[in-house]
Design a protein around this motif. Structure first.
Motif, short mmCIF file in Angstrom:
data_model
loop_
_atom_site.label_atom_id
_atom_site.label_comp_id
_atom_site.label_asym_id
_atom_site.label_seq_id
_atom_site.Cartn_x
_atom_site.Cartn_y
_atom_site.Cartn_z
N TRP A 55 0.84 -1.20 0.00
CA TRP A 55 0.00 0.00 0.00
C TRP A 55 0.88 1.25 0.00
O TRP A 55 0.53 2.26 -0.63
CB TRP A 55 -0.94 0.00 1.21
CG TRP A 55 -0.24 0.07 2.54
CD1 TRP A 55 0.10 -0.97 3.35
CD2 TRP A 55 0.20 1.26 3.22
NE1 TRP A 55 0.73 -0.52 4.48
CE2 TRP A 55 0.79 0.85 4.43
CE3 TRP A 55 0.14 2.62 2.92
CZ2 TRP A 55 1.35 1.75 5.34
CZ3 TRP A 55 0.68 3.52 3.82
CH2 TRP A 55 1.27 3.09 5.01
N ASN B 71 -16.43 -6.09 -0.02
CA ASN B 71 -16.49 -5.58 1.34
C ASN B 71 -15.09 -5.17 1.77
O ASN B 71 -14.13 -5.28 1.00
CB ASN B 71 -17.06 -6.63 2.30
CG ASN B 71 -16.35 -7.97 2.19
OD1 ASN B 71 -15.12 -8.02 2.16
ND2 ASN B 71 -17.12 -9.05 2.10
N LEU B 72 -14.98 -4.69 2.99
CA LEU B 72 -13.69 -4.19 3.48
C LEU B 72 -12.63 -5.27 3.51
O LEU B 72 -11.44 -5.02 3.23
CB LEU B 72 -13.86 -3.57 4.87
CG LEU B 72 -12.62 -2.88 5.46
CD1 LEU B 72 -12.19 -1.71 4.57
CD2 LEU B 72 -12.91 -2.39 6.88
N ALA B 73 -13.03 -6.50 3.81
CA ALA B 73 -12.06 -7.60 3.89
C ALA B 73 -11.40 -7.86 2.54
O ALA B 73 -10.23 -8.26 2.48
CB ALA B 73 -12.73 -8.86 4.40
N GLN B 74 -12.16 -7.63 1.45
CA GLN B 74 -11.59 -7.85 0.12
C GLN B 74 -10.42 -6.90 -0.15
O GLN B 74 -9.57 -7.18 -0.98
CB GLN B 74 -12.67 -7.64 -0.95
CG GLN B 74 -13.73 -8.72 -0.98
CD GLN B 74 -13.20 -10.04 -1.51
OE1 GLN B 74 -12.38 -10.07 -2.42
NE2 GLN B 74 -13.65 -11.14 -0.93
N TRP B 75 -10.38 -5.77 0.56
CA TRP B 75 -9.32 -4.77 0.36
C TRP B 75 -8.21 -4.89 1.40
O TRP B 75 -7.07 -4.50 1.12
CB TRP B 75 -9.91 -3.36 0.41
CG TRP B 75 -10.96 -3.12 -0.62
CD1 TRP B 75 -12.29 -3.37 -0.51
CD2 TRP B 75 -10.76 -2.58 -1.93
NE1 TRP B 75 -12.94 -3.03 -1.67
CE2 TRP B 75 -12.02 -2.53 -2.56
CE3 TRP B 75 -9.64 -2.13 -2.63
CZ2 TRP B 75 -12.19 -2.05 -3.85
CZ3 TRP B 75 -9.80 -1.65 -3.91
CH2 TRP B 75 -11.07 -1.61 -4.51
N THR B 76 -8.53 -5.38 2.59
CA THR B 76 -7.57 -5.32 3.69
C THR B 76 -7.02 -6.68 4.10
O THR B 76 -5.96 -6.74 4.73
CB THR B 76 -8.22 -4.67 4.92
OG1 THR B 76 -9.37 -5.43 5.32
CG2 THR B 76 -8.64 -3.24 4.60
N ASP B 77 -7.71 -7.77 3.80
CA ASP B 77 -7.26 -9.09 4.24
C ASP B 77 -6.03 -9.51 3.42
O ASP B 77 -6.11 -9.64 2.20
CB ASP B 77 -8.38 -10.12 4.05
CG ASP B 77 -8.03 -11.45 4.70
OD1 ASP B 77 -6.87 -11.66 5.06
OD2 ASP B 77 -8.96 -12.29 4.84
N PRO B 78 -4.86 -9.71 4.07
CA PRO B 78 -3.66 -10.08 3.30
C PRO B 78 -3.76 -11.46 2.66
O PRO B 78 -2.98 -11.77 1.75
CB PRO B 78 -2.55 -10.04 4.37
CG PRO B 78 -3.25 -10.24 5.67
CD PRO B 78 -4.60 -9.59 5.51
#
Length: 444
Positions: free
Chosen positions: A11, A388-395
């Motif tokens: 990021w 959802n947010l997990a699709q962007w933040t979950d490594p």
């Protein structure tokens, strides 16, 4: 030396590529003062990036910066000696380990051979008394004795060689290990000296800036010749805004200008990244696994995004022996006639980049909803509804293709930037056709 193992987060890489050019573009548009002075902000920036070389003192024309250079060179020399000592220590330790393993193995074999050999010799004596000369049984016993003696001799030779290697390698390993510790401590203490000097200069820098500004000579008035030369240079310099065409195609030209200026500042990022790589590699003995890959990916994107800017400003290299002397109208006719070849190239580039980019998010390793949509397992509406947010933040979630080295940066964003570059090039070609048609219709 302390270790400096820093891996750039993905990021941070993308934020840097987007935010740094925007900030640089804003700063570049600030009005410049007529009288140049030394700035405290720039001084601290140089102290942060080049303080170990004393560049902040050179910035304010202070020769005490020369004291930083021998200390920095001493660190580089100590690190080089430390690397040699580390290699020698590793080689000596490998010899010691191999010799110890050889001794453990061969001593057991030699002991077993020494125990078996008297029995085999007794069997040989008995066979010689009982069997006829040349018989199979006698030859078999003779071979057994020969093999045992050969195994015993070879084992004793290997033990002697291993013992000699141990006697030679152990002192070398100890000596090189001491040398490694010495040079590591030397580099560490020299580094702390530089850090201490830089910490002191953090407080001294405002005074250095004030004295440097006080010693600046008054700006002399420009002579008539200098004024005339400046006017000539200004008249010959074509500003980027002058490339913008009138009418609806102007927004395409402005977009190309913005894209070209935006990615031009990526070259500044490369300077800082490679400087960081050199410092971490040769000062801290901690080469990165991301600097080289991040930069060549960045330069690939820069090359494609800047294509429309180069086309707009006529920066591409071309042979124009016949084209250059033509009148403007004739040039427009030639450009219109040859534009078909440009659109064959640009269209192929755009379509190929699109295929590569779509395939990069449809790879089997992609486990995000976007990859599922690209593979045809989800409709577009289902994909959008599943974001959802997990699709962007979950490594653990990967949208598509990633690199094969330890950094594992996603490659699919770079490939979609290729699509943007191809699209900008096609748009700029459309703008060029519009300008040529205006020229032909007006007959200018």
């Amino acid at each position: 030396m302390p270790s400096l193992d820093i891996s750039l987060p993905h990021w941070a890489y993308w934020v840097g590529l987007i935010v740094f050019p925007l900030v640089a573009m804003v700063l570049a548009r600030r009005p410049q003062p007529q009288h140049k002075t030394y700035g405290l902000g720039l001084g601290y920036f140089i102290l942060l990036t080049g303080g170990m070389l004393g560049l902040h003192r050179f910035y304010v024309k202070n020769l005490l910066g020369l004291l930083f250079i021998p200390v920095f060179l001493a660190i580089l020399y100590a690190n080089a000696q430390g690397q040699d000592a580390r290699s020698a220590t590793s080689n000596a330790n490998n010899i010691v380990r191999q010799a110890e393993r050889l001794l453990d193995r061969e001593q057991d074999r030699v002991t077993a051979a020494e125990a078996d050999l008297p029995t085999l010799r007794a069997e040989l004596i008995a066979a010689q008394a009982e069997e006829e000369a040349g018989s199979f049984a006698l030859r078999r016993v003779e071979r057994n004795v020969e093999r045992a003696e050969q195994r015993l001799n070879e084992g004793r030779t290997r033990i002697a060689e291993a013992t000699s290697d141990l006697e030679t390698a152990r002192p070398i390993a100890l000596t090189t290990l001491n040398a490694l510790a010495y040079w590591n401590n030397f580099a560490k203490y020299a580094f702390w000296v530089l850090l201490a000097a830089m910490a002191i200069d953090v407080f001294l820098l405002p005074g250095l800036i004030r004295r440097a500004n006080a010693n600046l000579p008054a700006t002399p008035a420009m002579s008539e010749a200098e004024i005339a030369l400046k006017k000539l240079e200004d008249s010959e310099r074509k500003e980027d805004s002058e490339w913008v065409s009138p009418g609806w195609s102007g927004w395409i030209d402005r977009l190309s200008l913005f894209a070209g200026e935006f990615v031009s500042y990526w070259a500044v990022i490369a300077v800082f990244v490679y400087y960081f790589e050199v410092i971490t590699r040769y000062v801290f003995n901690s080469p990165t696994n991301w600097a080289h890959e991040s930069m060549y990916l960045m330069f690939g994107m820069q090359y494609l995004i800047a294509g429309s800017y180069a086309m707009l400003t006529e920066s591409h290299v071309r042979v124009d022996i016949f084209y250059a002397p033509m009148r403007k109208t004739n040039k427009a006719w030639v450009d219109l006639a040859t534009s078909v070849f440009f659109f064959i190239f640009a269209g192929t580039l755009l379509w190929t980049c699109y295929i590569f980019s779509f395939d990069s998010i449809a790879v089997p390793t992609g486990n995000g909803v976007v990859s599922e949509w690209a593979r045809g397992n989800l409709s577009f509406g289902e994909m959008v509804g599943s974001l959802n947010l997990a699709q962007w933040t979950d490594p653990a979630i990967r949208w598509g293709e990633i690199s094969f080295n330890e950094w594992e940066v996603p490659l699919w964003p770079m490939k979609w930037v290729m699509v943007i570059g191809g699209l900008l090039l096609v748009l700029q070609g459309i703008s060029k056709i519009a300008q040529d048609l205006r020229t032909v219709l007006k007959g200018a």
